[in-house]
Design a protein around this motif. Structure first.
Motif, PDB file in Angstrom:
ATOM      1  N   ALA A 241      -2.411   5.250   6.600  1.00 19.54           N
ATOM      2  CA  ALA A 241      -0.975   5.076   6.865  1.00 19.54           C
ATOM      3  C   ALA A 241      -0.340   6.420   7.196  1.00 19.54           C
ATOM      4  N   GLU A 242      -0.719   7.416   6.409  1.00 21.72           N
ATOM      5  CA  GLU A 242      -0.091   8.729   6.619  1.00 21.72           C
ATOM      6  C   GLU A 242      -0.484   9.342   7.948  1.00 21.72           C
ATOM      7  N   ALA A 243      -1.684   8.997   8.409  1.00 16.39           N
ATOM      8  CA  ALA A 243      -2.105   9.510   9.721  1.00 16.39           C
ATOM      9  C   ALA A 243      -1.162   9.002  10.812  1.00 16.39           C
ATOM     10  N   LYS A 244      -0.469   7.882  10.525  1.00 17.56           N
ATOM     11  CA  LYS A 244       0.501   7.344  11.499  1.00 17.56           C
ATOM     12  C   LYS A 244       1.934   7.662  11.066  1.00 17.56           C
ATOM     13  N   HIS A 245       2.051   8.588  10.115  1.00 13.18           N
ATOM     14  CA  HIS A 245       3.353   9.003   9.552  1.00 13.18           C
ATOM     15  C   HIS A 245       4.108   7.823   8.930  1.00 13.18           C
ATOM     16  N   LEU A 246       3.360   6.929   8.287  1.00 16.09           N
ATOM     17  CA  LEU A 246       3.988   5.797   7.607  1.00 16.09           C
ATOM     18  C   LEU A 246       3.920   6.064   6.104  1.00 16.09           C
ATOM     19  N   GLU A 247       4.992   5.715   5.426  1.00 18.45           N
ATOM     20  CA  GLU A 247       4.972   5.884   3.975  1.00 18.45           C
ATOM     21  C   GLU A 247       4.391   4.613   3.358  1.00 18.45           C
ATOM     22  N   LEU A 248       3.443   4.760   2.440  1.00 18.97           N
ATOM     23  CA  LEU A 248       2.869   3.573   1.795  1.00 18.97           C
ATOM     24  C   LEU A 248       3.263   3.597   0.317  1.00 18.97           C
ATOM     25  N   ARG A 249       4.087   2.597  -0.079  1.00 26.21           N
ATOM     26  CA  ARG A 249       4.587   2.555  -1.467  1.00 26.21           C
ATOM     27  C   ARG A 249       4.035   1.336  -2.186  1.00 26.21           C
ATOM     28  N   THR A 250       4.134   1.358  -3.518  1.00 22.66           N
ATOM     29  CA  THR A 250       3.765   0.161  -4.282  1.00 22.66           C
ATOM     30  C   THR A 250       4.992  -0.307  -5.061  1.00 22.66           C
ATOM     31  N   LEU A 270      -5.778  -9.105   0.555  1.00 21.28           N
ATOM     32  CA  LEU A 270      -4.785  -8.027   0.578  1.00 21.28           C
ATOM     33  C   LEU A 270      -5.156  -6.967   1.613  1.00 21.28           C
ATOM     34  N   GLN A 271      -6.453  -6.701   1.733  1.00 24.86           N
ATOM     35  CA  GLN A 271      -6.890  -5.714   2.737  1.00 24.86           C
ATOM     36  C   GLN A 271      -6.507  -6.170   4.141  1.00 24.86           C
ATOM     37  N   ASN A 272      -6.653  -7.481   4.398  1.00 28.86           N
ATOM     38  CA  ASN A 272      -6.275  -7.986   5.720  1.00 28.86           C
ATOM     39  C   ASN A 272      -4.784  -7.776   5.971  1.00 28.86           C
ATOM     40  N   PHE A 273      -3.967  -8.078   4.954  1.00 23.93           N
ATOM     41  CA  PHE A 273      -2.513  -7.873   5.113  1.00 23.93           C
ATOM     42  C   PHE A 273      -2.198  -6.386   5.339  1.00 23.93           C
ATOM     43  N   ILE A 274      -2.862  -5.527   4.540  1.00 25.26           N
ATOM     44  CA  ILE A 274      -2.532  -4.094   4.614  1.00 25.26           C
ATOM     45  C   ILE A 274      -2.990  -3.490   5.947  1.00 25.26           C
ATOM     46  N   THR A 275      -4.215  -3.835   6.379  1.00 27.12           N
ATOM     47  CA  THR A 275      -4.680  -3.240   7.654  1.00 27.12           C
ATOM     48  C   THR A 275      -3.789  -3.712   8.807  1.00 27.12           C
ATOM     49  N   ASN A 276      -3.360  -4.982   8.753  1.00 31.57           N
ATOM     50  CA  ASN A 276      -2.445  -5.455   9.796  1.00 31.57           C
ATOM     51  C   ASN A 276      -1.135  -4.692   9.735  1.00 31.57           C
ATOM     52  N   ALA A 277      -0.604  -4.526   8.515  1.00 30.29           N
ATOM     53  CA  ALA A 277       0.686  -3.828   8.362  1.00 30.29           C
ATOM     54  C   ALA A 277       0.585  -2.422   8.960  1.00 30.29           C
ATOM     55  N   ILE A 278      -0.537  -1.747   8.706  1.00 40.30           N
ATOM     56  CA  ILE A 278      -0.686  -0.381   9.237  1.00 40.30           C
ATOM     57  C   ILE A 278      -0.851  -0.418  10.764  1.00 40.30           C
ATOM     58  N   LYS A 279      -1.673  -1.369  11.232  1.00 44.54           N
ATOM     59  CA  LYS A 279      -1.929  -1.436  12.684  1.00 44.54           C
ATOM     60  C   LYS A 279      -0.650  -1.738  13.465  1.00 44.54           C
ATOM     61  N   TYR A 280       0.129  -2.685  12.945  1.00 42.99           N
ATOM     62  CA  TYR A 280       1.268  -3.172  13.726  1.00 42.99           C
ATOM     63  C   TYR A 280       2.605  -2.568  13.318  1.00 42.99           C
ATOM     64  N   THR A 281       2.547  -1.348  12.736  1.00 44.55           N
ATOM     65  CA  THR A 281       3.787  -0.658  12.394  1.00 44.55           C
ATOM     66  C   THR A 281       3.748   0.726  13.029  1.00 44.55           C
ATOM     67  N   VAL A 301       2.853  -7.914   1.016  1.00 44.94           N
ATOM     68  CA  VAL A 301       2.711  -6.679   1.805  1.00 44.94           C
ATOM     69  C   VAL A 301       3.819  -6.714   2.848  1.00 44.94           C
ATOM     70  N   GLN A 302       4.689  -5.725   2.750  1.00 45.54           N
ATOM     71  CA  GLN A 302       5.846  -5.699   3.656  1.00 45.54           C
ATOM     72  C   GLN A 302       5.741  -4.506   4.602  1.00 45.54           C
ATOM     73  N   ASP A 303       6.097  -4.712   5.847  1.00 42.57           N
ATOM     74  CA  ASP A 303       6.089  -3.572   6.774  1.00 42.57           C
ATOM     75  C   ASP A 303       7.374  -3.543   7.600  1.00 42.57           C
ATOM     76  N   THR A 304       7.592  -2.415   8.242  1.00 42.53           N
ATOM     77  CA  THR A 304       8.767  -2.284   9.113  1.00 42.53           C
ATOM     78  C   THR A 304       8.269  -2.179  10.561  1.00 42.53           C
ATOM     79  N   ASP A 359      10.547  -6.761  16.056  1.00 42.62           N
ATOM     80  CA  ASP A 359      11.047  -5.382  16.032  1.00 42.62           C
ATOM     81  C   ASP A 359      11.639  -4.951  14.688  1.00 42.62           C
ATOM     82  N   LYS A 360      11.598  -5.814  13.687  1.00 36.43           N
ATOM     83  CA  LYS A 360      12.139  -5.424  12.368  1.00 36.43           C
ATOM     84  C   LYS A 360      11.016  -5.297  11.338  1.00 36.43           C
ATOM     85  N   GLY A 361      10.044  -6.205  11.400  1.00 32.94           N
ATOM     86  CA  GLY A 361       8.949  -6.120  10.430  1.00 32.94           C
ATOM     87  C   GLY A 361       8.539  -7.464   9.887  1.00 32.94           C
TER      88      GLY A 361
END
Ligand code: ADP
Length: 372
Positions: A241-250, A270-281, A301-304, A359-361
């Protein structure tokens, strides 16, 4: 009072109706699919030749209870309550794949469709059901062979891919340590690493998919510390996530109790949700949450990120579906992640849902119940 007048049906109309009736009868009789109409007492009212063929019966079925004619079992060979299946299709059509059990114990795969109908004309026609069935044994065995093939191939590919991945990782590390500056070699290794990682996740998805399709997924229930699991996942995925400058919180509920389910599958979901969140954010943050709920734990798993359009929302759980959005296509993917997630969720009796706005998440939520 004036007497009602009865008019005789003109001869031509009666003849046409008769002709129409014969035509319909011959049509149904020549169908390749078995057709059985039953009355409301679940006794056979009519049937066609294909029904006799498929059921391997050479006597009339009329008047026989459907429960003695159609013996169905599920894919685990458990006998099914045909009466219950039929009467529960009161309002709509039910279509499912089941196995037909012959008296000698052999089986055939059937595609069965049941619909409530009125046997006879008009509103006052007798109530009943029409059962339509097709022998799909051949298609099923081809499908099983294909799944078996995928399973063997993906298993065989796993070892060379793991070795290649390890060696590329080593080469990258050694190059960095040696202090040698060769950008094209560095870039080449980076790309090779990305591709081998994609190949590895593809093989993983295919192998999980073929096992899920063959009903070969078994559950091993254990006590899961959901708090620890979320923290582990966050630590594993933070660098990506950080490699894409995304903050990952719990966001972890302090009152979480141990969860009884399959750790392997909960982690996979959960891994599927998280990898998607990182890929598509592209910017913003990702939150991995876990909250205590009656009878289990709700994870989310929430993303923006780029979000999912209204038309795509219905399809995201379909096999091989990937959005046409160019921002999706910029990332590698198989379109299998959410399909497998749905299969695993069913296995765990979990409830899954998501909310998303373009476009929101997106937020993917899953309630995992405690299993015995
Ligand atoms: P893959 O990610 O390999 O394409 P998935 O089955 O995991 O396959 O997801 C299917 C599709 O659903 C993705 O291709 C994408 O279009 C959409 N999708 C899934 N998760 C998200 C998300 N968090 N944000 C935006 N789109 C998503």
């Amino acid at each position: 009072m004036q007497k009602p007048r009865y008019t005789r049906l003109p001869l031509v109309t009666a003849k046409t109706a008769q002709l129409e009736h014969e035509r319909l009868k011959s049509l149904i009789n020549n169908m390749g699919d078995g057709v059985i109409a039953i009355d409301e007492h679940l006794k056979v009212a009519s049937f066609n030749g294909a029904a006799l063929n498929i059921l391997d019966i050479n006597a009339t079925l009329t008047g026989k209870p459907i429960t003695s004619v159609l013996k169905l079992v599920d894919k685990n060979n458990q006998a099914l309550d045909v009466r219950e299946i039929i009467t529960s299709s009161k309002t709509s059509q039910t279509s499912r794949e089941w196995k037909l059990l012959y008296p000698d114990g052999s089986k055939a795969s059937l595609y069965v469709s049941i619909a409530p109908v009125r046997l006879g004309y008009g509103q006052r026609g007798q109530k009943g059901y029409v059962i339509l069935f097709r022998d799909i044994t051949r298609e099923k065995s081809l499908e099983e062979e294909r799944d078996e093939f995928i399973s063997v191939v993906s298993h065989e590919l796993r070892t060379p891919i793991t070795i290649a991945e390890g060696n590329i990782g080593n080469a990258e590390f050694l190059l960095q340590k040696s202090g040698l500056k060769n950008e094209s070699v560095q870039e080449g290794l980076k790309q090779a690493h990305e591709q081998i990682n994609f190949l590895s996740s593809l093989i993983n998805d295919l192998s999980m998919l073929s096992r899920a399709e063959r009903g070969k997924l078994t559950i091993e229930i254990e006590k899961i510390n959901a708090h620890q699991l979320v923290n582990e996942l966050a630590a594993n995925y933070r660098p990506q996530a950080e490699a894409k400058h995304l903050e990952l919180r719990t966001d972890i509920d302090p009152h979480l109790e141990l969860l009884s389910s399959s750790k392997l599958y909960v982690r996979e979901i959960l891994q599927n949700f998280i990898t998607n969140a990182i890929k598509y954010t592209q910017k913003g943050h990702i939150i991995i949450g876990a909250h205590a709920k009656q009878g289990g734990v709700e994870f989310y798993v929430q993303d923006t990120g780029i979000g999912i359009s209204k038309t795509d929302r219905e399809k995201v759980f379909d096999k091989f579906f990937r959005s046409e959005d160019f921002r999706t296509r910029e990332n590698s993917g198989t379109g299998l992640g959410l399909y497998i997630t749905m299969k695993l969720a069913r296995l765990l009796h979990a409830n899954m849902d998501f909310a998303s706005e373009l476009d929101k998440g997106s937020t993917f939520t899953i309630f995992i119940p405690n299993l015995q």
